[in-house]
Design an enzyme around this catalytic site. Structure first.
Site: not given
Length: 446
Positions: A210-211
């Site tokens: 997600c980062t």
């Protein structure tokens, strides 16, 4: 650089005793000491015949080549597929600005030959994997200062495969150095090998997807995004080769665009290469110390002038955080080593994993760290990466659960194209949670 150091060579004669350059060296080689081996010889023939070595020309490689030449090794082969970059000049002292863009192996060889008269260095501008077993058979010692775990594992398995019990000359001692601060001596099939010690090189720490996908904050995040997400989406080449400059350039350009989008600075070609290959930044003083240790071990093995790291304490660690501190210890050989051991290594697996999930987990496991594995069970093939026809035939198995394909306690064979022909043997042990589920279900049926 892609593969900085692989050294192999011969140590024929020092130039001549009349040359003052060799006075102190010959004092060591002509006079037995309190620690010399029973095999130590002081004859003219023995003194003039140190043996062949093989090496590379990166941060460690430059130091190693210089040390070998000044230690009396006269027939050296250097393997390095990389070309010289401006960023190399601060620590790879055999190169000058005018050498930028030239082959590291060729420039390093010519430089050392010019400075140390009588030494012969043969450069090979290629990967270590481009050479076959016959090539490595010609050397008596191999010194590595490679920049990746994959390359170390490849040369390790290659030297293990060379062993012929009826031919003592098939045993090629492997001396490995690393810029993280270690040197080690490996006698293939006799002592702990690279694969036995793999758990000392933990897989890289994963960054949450997600980062990478939504909120990158560091240049490394942009590079990992290009490496993990953009590459899979665009598939610019059939497979990613971390040593191919064209592939690294593609990732660098993608990461640079990503970084500009999020106003992140610091993405460079060198950093891209380092992140993708998990390279530890090199420090010149550490290179010098580790290279000195490697060449010291090579000299001791070649001359038997002193005990070497190997059969007893075979691993040296250096720490420069507070002054200079080194210590040695013995890393034990593992009977279940998938390369040099006699037993299949036990591998715990959740049988509810799909085969795809299991294969992906092999990249993260400290005891495996395999990138593109193919897998066979006794009597049948579960999945093969190549050829294409076999990959298509076995692809449906990727969606099946491991428990459907193999049983608890079954042995599997795993191969990986980056690690040569070695066949890793594992004995599967299903997780306790799965056993409990089986027991509970059988009790409820009763």
């Amino acid at each position: 650089m892609s593969q900085p150091v692989m050294v192999a060579g011969t140590i024929p004669p020092p130039v001549s005793d009349s040359e003052s350059r060799w006075t102190y060296l010959n004092n060591v080689r002509r006079n037995a000491g309190p620690y010399t081996s029973e095999d130590f010889e002081t004859s003219e023939e023995a003194v003039s015949a140190l043996d062949r070595k093989n090496s590379g020309a990166g941060g460690l490689g430059c130091e190693i080549l210089k040390n070998l030449a000044l230690s009396g090794f006269k027939d050296i082969h250097v393997i390095d597929m990389d070309t010289i970059d401006v960023s190399n000049l601060n620590r790879q002292f055999l190169f000058r600005h005018s050498d930028v863009g030239s082959s590291k192996a060729e420039v390093a060889a010519r430089f050392v030959e010019k400075r140390v008269k009588g030494v012969s260095i043969t450069p090979h501008n290629c990967k270590i994997q481009d050479k076959d077993e016959d090539f490595y058979m010609q050397f008596q010692l191999v010194i590595c200062g490679l920049d990746s775990i994959e390359a170390r594992r490849w040369i390790n398995s290659t030297l293990v495969n060379l062993i012929d019990q009826e031919n003592p000359e098939s045993l090629k001692p492997l001396i490995d150095g690393g810029t993280e601060g270690q040197s080690r001596v490996i006698f293939p099939t006799i002592t702990s090998c690279i694969e036995c010690q793999l758990d000392m090189h933990a897989p890289r720490q994963a960054v949450p997807l997600c980062t990478l996908a939504t909120i990158p904050r560091q240049p490394e995040h942009c590079i990992e995004w290009a490496h993990i997400i953009a590459w899979e989406q665009d598939k610019p080449f059939p497979t990613l080769d971390n040593d191919d400059p064209e592939h690294i350039t593609w990732l660098y350009k993608k990461a640079l665009v990503r970084a500009e989008e999020f106003k992140i600075s610091g993405v460079t070609y060198s950093l891209t290469q380092g992140v993708v290959k998990n390279i530890i930044p090199a420090i010149a003083s550490t290179n010098a110390i580790i290279a000195a240790s490697c060449c010291n071990e090579a000299f001791k093995i070649a001359t038997q002038a002193n005990p070497n790291l190997g059969l007893e304490e075979n691993y040296m660690m250096y720490s420069g955080n507070d002054s200079i501190y080194t210590y040695t210890f013995k890393h034990e050989k593992k009977d279940d080593c998938p390369v040099c051991g006699n037993l299949a290594r036990e591998l715990e697996v959740d049988p509810n994993f799909t085969l795809q999930e299991f294969l992906e987990s092999l990249a993260e496991r400290a005891e495996a760290q395999l990138k593109k594995p193919s897998i066979r069970a006794e009597g049948h093939t579960l999945y093969m990466q190549s050829p294409v026809s076999l990959e298509e035939m076995t692809r449906p198995n990727l969606k099946k659960k491991v428990g459907e394909l193999v049983g608890n306690g079954d042995e599997i064979g795993v191969t990986d194209p980056s690690l040569g022909t070695v066949n890793f043997k594992y004995k599967l042990r299903f997780s306790k949670e799965f056993k409990a589920t089986i027991e509970n279900s059988s009790q409820s049926c009763g």
